[in-house]
Design an enzyme around this catalytic site. Structure first.
Site, PDB file in Angstrom:
ATOM      1  N   ARG A 161       0.827  -1.217   0.000  1.00  0.00           N
ATOM      2  CA  ARG A 161       0.000   0.000   0.000  1.00  0.00           C
ATOM      3  C   ARG A 161       0.854   1.257   0.000  1.00  0.00           C
ATOM      4  O   ARG A 161       0.393   2.331  -0.397  1.00  0.00           O
ATOM      5  CB  ARG A 161      -1.001  -0.025   1.164  1.00  0.00           C
ATOM      6  CG  ARG A 161      -2.171  -0.960   0.915  1.00  0.00           C
ATOM      7  CD  ARG A 161      -3.033  -1.118   2.154  1.00  0.00           C
ATOM      8  NE  ARG A 161      -2.358  -1.878   3.187  1.00  0.00           N
ATOM      9  CZ  ARG A 161      -2.511  -3.186   3.396  1.00  0.00           C
ATOM     10  NH1 ARG A 161      -3.316  -3.886   2.633  1.00  0.00           N
ATOM     11  NH2 ARG A 161      -1.860  -3.809   4.360  1.00  0.00           N
ATOM     12  N   GLU A 191       3.632  -6.830  12.831  1.00  0.00           N
ATOM     13  CA  GLU A 191       2.611  -7.152  13.835  1.00  0.00           C
ATOM     14  C   GLU A 191       2.127  -8.590  13.704  1.00  0.00           C
ATOM     15  O   GLU A 191       1.833  -9.233  14.680  1.00  0.00           O
ATOM     16  CB  GLU A 191       1.417  -6.180  13.728  1.00  0.00           C
ATOM     17  CG  GLU A 191       0.471  -6.317  14.911  1.00  0.00           C
ATOM     18  CD  GLU A 191      -0.805  -5.499  14.773  1.00  0.00           C
ATOM     19  OE1 GLU A 191      -1.017  -4.881  13.713  1.00  0.00           O
ATOM     20  OE2 GLU A 191      -1.593  -5.507  15.738  1.00  0.00           O
TER      21      GLU A 191
HETATM   22  P1  AMP Z   1       4.621  -3.244  11.655  1.00  0.00           P
HETATM   23  O1  AMP Z   1       5.873  -3.724  11.019  1.00  0.00           O
HETATM   24  O2  AMP Z   1       4.180  -4.102  12.794  1.00  0.00           O
HETATM   25  O3  AMP Z   1       4.702  -1.780  12.024  1.00  0.00           O
HETATM   26  O4  AMP Z   1       3.460  -3.425  10.562  1.00  0.00           O
HETATM   27  C1  AMP Z   1       3.313  -2.487   9.542  1.00  0.00           C
HETATM   28  C2  AMP Z   1       2.983  -3.137   8.217  1.00  0.00           C
HETATM   29  O5  AMP Z   1       2.060  -4.214   8.372  1.00  0.00           O
HETATM   30  C3  AMP Z   1       2.326  -2.150   7.284  1.00  0.00           C
HETATM   31  O6  AMP Z   1       2.894  -2.325   6.005  1.00  0.00           O
HETATM   32  C4  AMP Z   1       0.847  -2.497   7.296  1.00  0.00           C
HETATM   33  O7  AMP Z   1       0.358  -2.585   5.971  1.00  0.00           O
HETATM   34  C5  AMP Z   1       0.747  -3.846   7.971  1.00  0.00           C
HETATM   35  N1  AMP Z   1      -0.066  -3.834   9.214  1.00  0.00           N
HETATM   36  C6  AMP Z   1       0.362  -4.205  10.445  1.00  0.00           C
HETATM   37  N2  AMP Z   1      -0.629  -4.141  11.349  1.00  0.00           N
HETATM   38  C7  AMP Z   1      -1.710  -3.700  10.678  1.00  0.00           C
HETATM   39  C8  AMP Z   1      -3.057  -3.406  11.054  1.00  0.00           C
HETATM   40  N3  AMP Z   1      -3.489  -3.563  12.321  1.00  0.00           N
HETATM   41  N4  AMP Z   1      -3.916  -2.967  10.109  1.00  0.00           N
HETATM   42  C9  AMP Z   1      -3.488  -2.800   8.830  1.00  0.00           C
HETATM   43  N5  AMP Z   1      -2.242  -3.061   8.413  1.00  0.00           N
HETATM   44  C10 AMP Z   1      -1.354  -3.507   9.313  1.00  0.00           C
END
Ligand code: AMP
Length: 181
Positions: free
Chosen positions: A72, A109
């Site tokens: 995205r 995440e």
């Molecule tokens: P993080 O590395 O945990 O900060 O996760 C960020 C990436 O995972 C981004 O590219 C988001 O597209 C996706 N992502 C993680 N958690 C979510 C969430 N709760 N809702 C939507 N996208 C998420």
């Protein structure tokens, strides 16, 4: 479309609360316990307004390129790059880019993966763009890739910062988001 747009503007200002109402919460996706923030319904109607809000937060006078994080971050980052007349560089999942690349393993995440970016030392000052900042694993990996290419990360721009999962807004002054939870 015109009528819908009018609803979202008051005296020429974008009403953020109205934009926010188009973000959908999907419980237990893609894994149990994760509340997925789906921005696709928001982009379907207001891609232009979202990109404008994100662009306005950044000082473009010292930026050479936008770096969009798969996937995205491509949609938002490419639109921001066009709007502000700078180049675009993709960060992709492992195996998608031809060599030579720089690589970085990371945990997000809801999983683990490897990110890659083309090896390049011509661009210097960059803005990182993604849709959601959750635990910060993706951001940290993207930042490491930029360091490996000697890029100066001037800003990190996201639509949503899930601040209950990370403290990065306290640590990095150049983190910009439209919605925080
Ligand atoms: P993080 O590395 O945990 O900060 O996760 C960020 C990436 O995972 C981004 O590219 C988001 O597209 C996706 N992502 C993680 N958690 C979510 C969430 N709760 N809702 C939507 N996208 C998420």
């Amino acid at each position: 479309m015109t009528q819908i747009l009018q609803i979202y503007y008051t005296k020429g200002t974008i009403v953020k609360e109205k934009l926010e109402s188009l973000i959908t919460n999907i419980p237990d996706f893609p894994k149990k316990g994760v509340m997925f923030k789906d921005i696709n319904p928001l982009l379907e109607v207001h891609l232009k307004e979202v990109v404008e809000l994100m662009s306005k937060q950044i000082d473009w006078s010292n930026i050479d390129a936008v770096i969009g994080i798969e996937s995205r971050g491509f949609i938002l980052g490419a639109a921001m790059a066009v709007q502000n007349n700078v180049g675009f560089i993709p960060i992709r999942k492992k195996g998608k880019l031809p060599p030579p690349v720089v690589s970085q393993a990371y945990t997000l995440e809801y999983g683990e993966d490897i990110l890659e970016m083309a090896l390049n030392d011509t661009v210097k000052r960059v803005v990182l763009v993604d849709d959601v900042l959750a635990t910060g694993g993706t951001y940290n990996a993207a930042r490491e890739l930029c360091l490996k290419n000697n890029y100066d990360v001037k800003a990190f721009s996201v639509v949503i910062d899930l601040q209950f999962l990370n403290q990065l807004h306290k640590e990095i002054p150049n983190l910009y988001s439209i919605f925080n939870y």
